[in-house]
Design an enzyme around this catalytic site. Structure first.
Site, short mmCIF file in Angstrom:
data_model
loop_
_atom_site.label_atom_id
_atom_site.label_comp_id
_atom_site.label_asym_id
_atom_site.label_seq_id
_atom_site.Cartn_x
_atom_site.Cartn_y
_atom_site.Cartn_z
CG ASN A 42 -27.18 15.91 -43.62
OD1 ASN A 42 -26.26 15.25 -43.14
ND2 ASN A 42 -28.35 16.04 -43.03
CD GLU A 44 -30.95 19.23 -40.83
OE1 GLU A 44 -31.43 18.14 -41.17
OE2 GLU A 44 -31.10 19.71 -39.68
CB CYS A 53 -28.53 16.60 -50.29
SG CYS A 53 -30.30 16.93 -50.26
CD GLU A 55 -27.47 12.28 -51.23
OE1 GLU A 55 -27.37 13.26 -50.46
OE2 GLU A 55 -28.45 11.51 -51.23
CB CYS A 86 -33.79 14.38 -52.76
SG CYS A 86 -32.53 15.57 -53.22
CB CYS A 89 -29.17 14.18 -54.73
SG CYS A 89 -28.87 15.37 -53.40
#
Length: 130
Positions: A42, A44, A53, A55, A86, A89
């Site tokens: 990830n 940010e 993310c 994934e 999420c 993903c």
């Protein structure tokens, strides 16, 4: 490639995550149809919508290398409890899941590993129809 190697790759990717805001480190590894493993973490951003993310980073890494099928995924988190991918993903994973099988999802935390199927995490996913 066995499950342990895939999990180790996700843990290694997790340690490279950039998460100065949430402090929630996530790493992912995907086993592609070719047998190669691709990783992502990830990342940010101060503008949260620009974050990605782990994934999706791993899947996009695989696709950028020419892969079109994801056999299995390991997702490692820096917390004691597993974290599920999420919805976005899950849908990206479904896009590249084998047409004749199901992608295995390994959720990795400080407490161990849980195994799930993508179908159980995203029933009735939108799929490409040919």
């Amino acid at each position: 490639m066995d499950e342990k190697d895939l999990i180790d790759a996700a843990r290694s990717a997790m340690r490279k995550a950039y998460a100065p805001y949430s402090k929630f480190l996530v790493g992912a590894s995907v086993l592609a149809g070719s047998g190669k493993v691709y990783v992502g973490c990830n990342v940010e951003n101060a503008s949260y919508g620009l974050s990605i993310c782990a994934e999706r980073a791993a899947v996009f890494n695989a696709v950028g290398s020419g892969e079109r099928e994801i056999q299995a995924v390991a997702i490692a988190v820096s917390t004691g409890e597993v974290a599920f991918p999420c919805g976005a993903c899950r849908q990206v994973l479904a896009e590249f899941a084998p047409k004749d099988g199901d992608t295995r999802i390994y959720l990795v935390s400080g407490q161990g590993v849980e195994e799930h199927s993508l179908a159980s995490l995203l029933p009735n996913a939108f799929r490409l129809t040919e």
